[in-house]
Enzyme design. Structure first.
Site, short mmCIF file in Angstrom:
data_model
loop_
_atom_site.label_atom_id
_atom_site.label_comp_id
_atom_site.label_asym_id
_atom_site.label_seq_id
_atom_site.Cartn_x
_atom_site.Cartn_y
_atom_site.Cartn_z
N GLU A 111 -2.55 2.44 4.65
CA GLU A 111 -1.57 1.36 4.50
C GLU A 111 -0.36 1.82 3.70
OE1 GLU A 111 -3.93 -2.76 4.50
OE2 GLU A 111 -4.80 -1.29 3.12
N GLU A 131 -11.58 -0.79 5.79
CA GLU A 131 -11.91 -1.99 5.02
C GLU A 131 -13.06 -2.81 5.62
OE1 GLU A 131 -7.65 -1.06 3.80
OE2 GLU A 131 -8.90 -0.85 5.59
#
Length: 261
Positions: A111, A131
């Site tokens: 990210e 995640e």
């Protein structure tokens, strides 16, 4: 405790390096240190381009520091200005950032790379949004940015499976600008940054501002917004001394002397 982020200047280029062995994992303190570096870059008019790197180790960044989480840092902890990793929500950064991805960019590390404007990847790099394997989702920009950068079905697959994306596949999807041998990574990133830095700083800011403002629009709507005067960076560029200097330097067959005003 050593500083988890180091910086270096080379003319108009600002290098920011994550330096938190072994995995460059990011906790609140590291996020705030990254923000401090990016804010310094943002606020210094002599700097035009930043390079974000993870050093020479195996990891660019493993993302959120799970050890910090185990010790009580909340998954939704306040990472300070700029959000997670100091860049993922730094909306007023109006200069280009190059991510030089040396190795594994997992979870928040991926990210963080996605929050940059350009990505040069080493042939040892791998990308994954991990995640979902931890019971959460990539909400530090992954679920928002990745579908805007690659085809939606591929983005959905990566978000929902956590599979690893090789640098070559990332290049095929247009996610990275270039894949190079690891020992040439910083050389390539610096060459790209140096090329960008030779150009007018207000034009670089205007490009980033216009793209940000018009990306959701069709071309006609984009033109209308750009010409409306509602994008200050574009208007400032048009009225700048540099906009006069460029054609003058071309006519006089010399290099332009940009003033950023």
């Amino acid at each position: 405790m050593t500083n988890p982020v180091t910086t270096k200047r080379d003319g108009a280029v600002f290098e920011i390096m994550l330096d938190r062995p072994k995995a460059n994992a990011i906790n609140v303190a590291t996020s705030r240190a990254l923000y401090k570096a990016f804010a310094e870059f943002r606020d210094d008019p002599t700097l035009s381009v930043a390079i974000l790197s993870g050093g020479e180790g195996r990891f660019f960044s493993a993302g959120w520091d799970l050890k910090a989480g185990a010790e009580g840092e909340a998954v939704d902890a306040d990472h300070g200005p700029g959000g997670f990793a100091g860049l993922t929500e730094l909306w007023d950064l109006d200069k280009p950032v190059i991510a030089a991805v040396n190795g594994l960019a997992f979870g928040g590390g991926f990210e963080l790379a996605l929050a940059a404007d350009l990505i040069i990847a080493a042939d040892t790099a791998e990308f994954a949004l991990t995640e979902v394997t931890l019971g959460i989702m990539a909400d530090s920009g992954g679920v928002l940015r990745l579908p805007k950068r690659i085809p939606l079905p591929i983005a959905m697959e990566l978000l929902m499976t956590a599979r690893r994306l090789s640098p070559d596949e990332a290049a095929r999807w247009g996610l990275v600008n270039k894949v190079v041998p690891k020992d040439q990574l910083m050389q390539e990133a610096r060459a790209l940054a140096a090329t960008i830095a030779t150009n007018a700083p207000l034009a670089l800011k205007a490009i980033k501002a216009v793209i940000k403002a018009t990306l959701p629009l069709d071309v006609k709507e984009g033109y209308a917004l750009m010409r409306s005067g509602a994008i200050p960076a574009y208007t400032k560029m048009l009225k700048s001394e540099d906009a006069l200097e460029g054609p003058l330097a071309f006519a006089e067959k010399r290099k332009p002397e940009w003033k950023g005003r």
